[in-house]
Design a protein around this motif. Structure first.
Motif, short mmCIF file in Angstrom:
data_model
loop_
_atom_site.label_atom_id
_atom_site.label_comp_id
_atom_site.label_asym_id
_atom_site.label_seq_id
_atom_site.Cartn_x
_atom_site.Cartn_y
_atom_site.Cartn_z
N TYR A 138 0.81 -1.21 0.00
CA TYR A 138 0.00 0.00 0.00
C TYR A 138 0.85 1.27 0.00
CZ TYR A 138 -4.00 -2.97 0.91
OH TYR A 138 -4.97 -3.91 0.81
N GLN A 186 3.87 9.86 -0.27
CA GLN A 186 2.54 9.26 -0.12
C GLN A 186 1.45 10.29 -0.35
OE1 GLN A 186 1.76 6.87 3.35
NE2 GLN A 186 3.93 6.54 3.68
N TYR A 215 -1.34 10.42 -3.25
CA TYR A 215 -2.77 10.44 -2.94
C TYR A 215 -3.48 11.56 -3.68
CZ TYR A 215 -7.13 10.29 -0.44
OH TYR A 215 -8.45 10.19 -0.14
N LEU A 222 -9.86 7.26 -5.06
CA LEU A 222 -9.66 7.45 -3.62
C LEU A 222 -8.77 6.38 -3.01
CD1 LEU A 222 -13.31 8.46 -2.74
CD2 LEU A 222 -11.33 9.97 -2.70
N GLY A 223 -8.25 5.47 -3.83
CA GLY A 223 -7.30 4.49 -3.34
C GLY A 223 -7.95 3.23 -2.80
N SER A 250 -8.98 0.44 0.06
CA SER A 250 -9.26 0.47 1.50
C SER A 250 -8.23 -0.38 2.22
CB SER A 250 -10.66 -0.08 1.76
OG SER A 250 -10.77 -0.44 3.12
N SER A 262 -11.93 -1.08 -3.15
CA SER A 262 -11.45 0.29 -3.21
C SER A 262 -12.40 1.19 -2.43
CB SER A 262 -11.37 0.75 -4.67
OG SER A 262 -12.66 1.05 -5.14
N TYR A 286 -6.64 4.68 6.66
CA TYR A 286 -6.35 6.05 6.24
C TYR A 286 -7.14 6.47 5.01
CZ TYR A 286 -2.19 5.36 9.18
OH TYR A 286 -1.35 5.09 10.20
N THR A 287 -7.14 5.60 4.00
CA THR A 287 -7.76 6.00 2.73
C THR A 287 -9.28 6.12 2.87
OG1 THR A 287 -7.52 3.68 2.19
CG2 THR A 287 -6.03 5.20 1.10
N GLY A 339 -11.44 9.40 2.43
CA GLY A 339 -12.52 9.39 1.45
C GLY A 339 -13.81 9.96 2.01
#
Lengths: 287, 305
Positions: B53, B62, B66, B75-76, B78, B85, B270-271, B275
């Motif tokens: 990741y 990072q 992002y 949004l990357g 999860s 995602s 984080y993602t 989001g």
């Protein structure tokens, strides 16, 4: 409202107090809150049982002579837990509001007084914080600072100051052009002294009103956090945790939900009435 | 007007960027990581996951990655739900929360708006006091108290509606009511206050003097300006009601978006956390822009420049 005409020599403060007392709802609310505060303060003396005392044989008892408000799933006395919960909930409301006041008033007063680019930058930062979901912020602050009662208070206060700051800034911007500020400056007072000795006291009215309306908002947020299991830690009760526990067994033991729910709602109701009453009492437009 | 819109859109984009950077940073200051929870994770597995990741790269790298992804609408992945995602997760939850929120808002506007106008037109009469008393009650009963009461009464006792879940229209009624009532109360207060403020102004007296009916005065003249405070409130209120309420979704077991606000933050996903924040902030900023436009539409004295 047919209040007796006060004598012309009355100070604005006395006038406001008199108006507040004349407002029956506000007066009753103050009474209710005072009694509640007293009960909370004296909880260690008044509570019939220790709030954390587990007594499984007496679990889920309906209200009776021995347990006035019944017991929960672990046989803990609901009245005792409600009294101790009042301490947490009221303390959260007061401390978090105080924290938010200190931050909001200082921040808003400085931004409004300094003005220009600093003010612009400071208010953009407020805009950014406004854009974040406050629950997210509170949870992050509690996770960073560590989960404790004090940190919870501070975290809730630290996200509540934005509106206060905006209001105070607007007020300060108009106040700083007034003659008495000019006079203070002429006498050689520094910006710090002018802001906190001369300008801030003039804001007290509006700040008090917002603070009063802030208290129920903060209490509600603490209850939400505790409801989600992120607030006070077991076995310490807050009204939020009591309501959450009660909601789970609503069908079989409604008293577990009803007593904390009603107490909490009445408290919020009183605070809202008090806030409204204060606003009317301090509003120079109403005569 | 066009230059106003352009400048506001630019400012909104900058605010959103600042929000993204700030929440990115805040998320990383929090002690612990997304893979701390699982007990039996060997250091090698953990290292592999973190490499996968990109969590082992320097923070600025990072962050840049992002933001670049964000510009493409990505949004990357999860971190707490493997192989899903953030886009997928939010695309699933947001519509449910939005439907629930829109229903609640509709109820709130209908009940609150009517009560507010009615109370203002009957200022200081019994109807005003009764309406405002009820409204005060509505403000003061938290949804976490109201919701279980509604469930007990209408679902468990009367069996009219399902207790929880999602899918049919019946599932919507109780949560939307519990969610909407607090908003209805606020809306009623704002509508009443705004209307009272307008009704004592000179142009209303003029309208009366030229013989307009009371209904026409309210519809044509008073509502327009009296709605000002309500419109300001509705911006942020709509943003938060549409993106979901954790408490309501928890009580009624609705798989919406509200739960992610809390769960993602506590599990250090984080993602997903970012989001949810971005979705909420975008709603808020967009709606505040709409609020400003609405003010200009309602009040001819306001010019957008």
């Amino acid at each position: 409202m047919s209040t007796p005409q006060p004598p012309a020599t009355m100070s604005p403060g006395r006038l406001a107090l008199r108006r507040l007392v004349a407002n029956r709802l506000a007066a009753v609310s103050v009474g209710f809150l005072l009694v509640l505060g007293l009960l909370a303060l004296l909880a260690p003396l008044l509570a019939p049982y220790p709030y954390e005392a587990v007594n499984l044989p007496e679990a889920l008892q309906p209200p009776s002579g021995t347990h006035w408000l019944g017991t929960d799933a672990l046989g803990r006395d609901l009245l005792s837990r409600l009294l101790y919960g009042a301490r947490i909930s009221l303390a959260v409301g007061l401390v978090a509001t105080l924290v938010s006041l200190v931050i909001g008033v200082s921040y808003g007063a400085i931004a409004g007084y300094v003005g220009g680019r600093t003010d612009n930058l400071m208010m953009r930062f407020v805009d950014v914080l406004y854009g974040l979901p406050f629950m997210f912020l509170v949870i992050l602050i509690v996770m960073v600072a560590g989960r404790s009662l004090l940190n919870l208070f501070i975290a809730l206060g630290a996200v509540q100051w934005l509106t206060t700051a905006r209001i105070v800034r607007g007020q300060v911007m108009s106040l700083k052009e007034r003659e008495f500020v000019e006079a203070a400056r002429g006498l050689g007072a520094g910006p710090c002294r002018i802001i906190f000795r001369h300008i801030v006291p003039n804001l007290l009215g509006i700040v008090i009103v917002y603070a009063t309306l802030n208290v129920p908002a903060v209490m509600l947020q603490e209850a939400f956090l505790s409801f989600l299991g992120l607030g006070v830690e077991h076995p310490m009760p807050s009204w939020g945790t009591l309501i959450a526990e009660g909601a789970r067994s609503m069908e079989v033991c409604p008293w577990l939900m009803v007593f904390p729910g009603v107490t909490f709602s009445l408290t919020l109701l009183s605070l809202n009435f008090l806030g409204d009453g204060l606003r009317d009492a301090l509003d120079p437009h109403t005569t | 007007m066009v230059s106003f819109l352009l400048r506001r859109l630019l400012a909104s984009a900058l605010t959103l960027l600042a929000i993204v950077l700030l929440s990115f940073l805040l998320m990383r200051v929090v002690p612990g990581g997304p893979f701390d929870q699982e007990r039996a994770m060997s250091p090698e597995v953990r290292q592999a996951l973190e490499t996968k990741y990109g969590l082992r790269d320097p923070l600025p790298v990072q962050c840049l990655r992002y933001v670049v992804g964000l510009l493409k609408g990505d949004l990357g992945p999860s971190l707490s739900q493997p192989d899903r995602s953030v886009n997928t997760i939010l695309a699933e939850g947001l519509p449910r929360s939005a439907i629930l929120g829109a229903t609640a808002l509709f109820i709130a506007l209908l009940v609150g708006g009517l009560a507010g106008v009615y109370a203002a037109l009957h200022h200081n009469e019994a109807a005003d006091y009764v309406a405002m008393g009820l409204v005060m009650l509505g403000v003061s009963i938290p949804s976490m108290v109201l919701a279980p009461l509604l469930v007990t009464l209408f679902a468990l006792t009367l069996h009219w509606l399902p207790t929880s879940g999602w899918g049919t229209l019946g599932h919507l009624v109780l949560p939307a009511t519990a969610l909407g009532l607090a908003y209805a109360a606020r809306i009623a207060r704002l509508t009443r206050g705004g209307m009272l403020e307008v009704l004592r102004q000179d142009f209303i007296r003029t309208a009366r003097a030229k013989g307009l009916s009371e209904a026409a005065i309210v519809r044509r003249h008073a509502l327009r300006l009296g709605l000002g405070p309500l419109v300001s409130y509705l911006g942020p209120a709509t943003a938060s009601i549409l993106t979901g309420s954790f408490v309501i979704e928890q009580i009624f077991d609705i798989p919406g978006m509200g739960r992610h606000f809390v769960n993602a933050a506590t599990s250090r996903d984080y993602t997903l956390a970012l989001g949810t924040v971005i979705v909420y902030s975008t709603f808020l900023i967009a709606l505040n822009l709409v609020v400003d436009l609405a003010h200009a539409l309602l009040d001819p004295r306001i010019r957008l420049e």
